[in-house]
Enzyme design. Structure first.
Site, PDB file in Angstrom:
ATOM      1  N   ILE A  87      37.423  38.210  15.161  1.00 40.19           N
ATOM      2  CA  ILE A  87      36.449  38.097  14.079  1.00 40.19           C
ATOM      3  C   ILE A  87      35.711  39.424  13.951  1.00 40.19           C
ATOM      4  CG2 ILE A  87      34.433  36.853  13.196  1.00 40.19           C
ATOM      5  CD1 ILE A  87      35.337  34.468  14.939  1.00 40.19           C
ATOM      6  N   CYS A 185      34.716  52.939  15.212  1.00 40.34           N
ATOM      7  CA  CYS A 185      34.892  51.707  14.457  1.00 40.34           C
ATOM      8  C   CYS A 185      35.883  51.915  13.319  1.00 40.34           C
ATOM      9  CB  CYS A 185      33.539  51.267  13.905  1.00 40.34           C
ATOM     10  SG  CYS A 185      33.631  49.844  12.795  1.00 40.34           S
ATOM     11  N   ASP A 192      31.586  53.957  18.866  1.00 36.23           N
ATOM     12  CA  ASP A 192      31.388  52.803  19.738  1.00 36.23           C
ATOM     13  C   ASP A 192      31.408  53.309  21.174  1.00 36.23           C
ATOM     14  OD1 ASP A 192      31.295  50.757  17.754  1.00 36.23           O
ATOM     15  OD2 ASP A 192      33.474  50.872  17.564  1.00 36.23           O
ATOM     16  N   GLU A 225      38.673  45.252  21.098  1.00 38.26           N
ATOM     17  CA  GLU A 225      39.673  44.400  21.737  1.00 38.26           C
ATOM     18  C   GLU A 225      41.011  45.112  21.876  1.00 38.26           C
ATOM     19  OE1 GLU A 225      37.021  41.780  19.037  1.00 38.26           O
ATOM     20  OE2 GLU A 225      37.838  43.807  19.063  1.00 38.26           O
ATOM     21  N   GLY A 254      23.954  46.690  16.197  1.00 37.93           N
ATOM     22  CA  GLY A 254      23.625  45.626  15.254  1.00 37.93           C
ATOM     23  C   GLY A 254      23.297  44.311  15.932  1.00 37.93           C
TER      24      GLY A 254
END
Length: 278
Positions: A87, A185, A192, A225, A254
């Site tokens: 997700i 990202c 990241d 991931e 965030g």
């Protein structure tokens, strides 16, 4: 630095202007098939070479009780690695924002709704835990093992290269970690930051080479991931360990942090932990 938007995100309303959700809406979740990113690594659907989970923490969770009083919590979510979909984090953030001005009868109702929605989006059972903000479970901890960040190495390669992974003849069982992990990202191109732990039994990994390899993700554009799966597959291919666990704990962005782990069957990560940067 310019970045290319992956094909899997072509229709996603992510990284663009979005209205702040006024009410709960499960439709805000944007699932992404894992298969497209796994195929280049030689990972076939239905034949995963690892077990694992994606562990998320959400630090900005709130809703209204039946009388309109705000409730705040920290949530921990666990998605199984064999779920067909992950997700996207920004859609997850929008989804959670939708709870802020929505009334619910109880904490249990919120947890049940989240489990139902997230499981439907991921295509597999997702577990949800809700903690109080002062819960001791959330206290920062340290990664176990030996940190390799003080190695005095020269680096001139900032893309992942398995050629850096070199092993000797000695068979060892050890845990190594680094705080120098950085990737980008695929949605926004933003950095990241994270820490990565590698626990294995097999031919001894050269520490200089391992550190160069991990630093190589510095300009790599991918989801958290899939970075972990990339590391897992490269170490398995180059070192052929009997057992392997790769765990990354990415810095919060965030209000969300993501900590995926992948291991050979039977492996499990250490007791749930949260690092100081998270």
């Amino acid at each position: 630095m310019a970045h290319d938007r992956p094909e899997t995100l072509a229709e996603a309303p992510l990284g663009r202007e979005s209205a702040y959700p006024e009410q709960y809406d499960a439709g805000l979740l944007y699932p992404i098939p894992r298969a497209a990113n796994r195929a280049p690594l030689g990972i076939e659907e239905g034949a995963l070479p690892f077990v694992g989970e994606d562990e998320w923490h959400a630090f900005e969770v709130s809703w209204l009780n039946a009388r309109g009083k705000p409730i705040v919590a920290v949530a921990r979510f666990r998605l199984p690695a064999d779920s067909p979909r992950l997700i996207e984090s920004k859609s997850w953030k929008l989804y959670l924002n939708g709870f802020n001005q929505t009334r619910f009868a109880s904490r249990d109702e919120v947890q049940a709704i989240m489990e139902c929605d997230l499981s439907a989006a991921a295509g597999a059972a997702v577990s949800v835990e809700l903690f109080g903000v002062d819960d001791a479970e959330l206290a920062p901890r340290r990664l176990p093992g030996e940190c390799i960040d003080d190695r005095d190495i020269a680096v001139d390669d900032y893309t992942p290269s398995a050629e850096h992974l070199v092993v000797g003849n000695e068979i060892v069982e050890e845990t190594l970690y680094s705080h120098l992990l950085k990737s980008n990202c695929p949605v926004t191109g933003q950095p990241d930051w994270g820490s990565v732990m590698i626990r294995y039994r097999g031919p001894r990994l050269d520490r200089d080479g391992l550190l160069r390899y991990l630093i190589g993700y510095r300009q790599h554009q991918d989801f958290h991931e899939h970075c972990v799966e990339h590391i897992f597959m490269d170490v398995m291919e180059r070192a052929r360990p009997e057992r392997l666990l790769v765990l990354a704990r990415y810095v919060r962005r965030g209000g969300l942090d993501i900590s995926p782990w992948r291991g050979t069957p039977g492996e499990r990560p250490p007791t749930p932990l949260r690092l100081s940067r998270q």
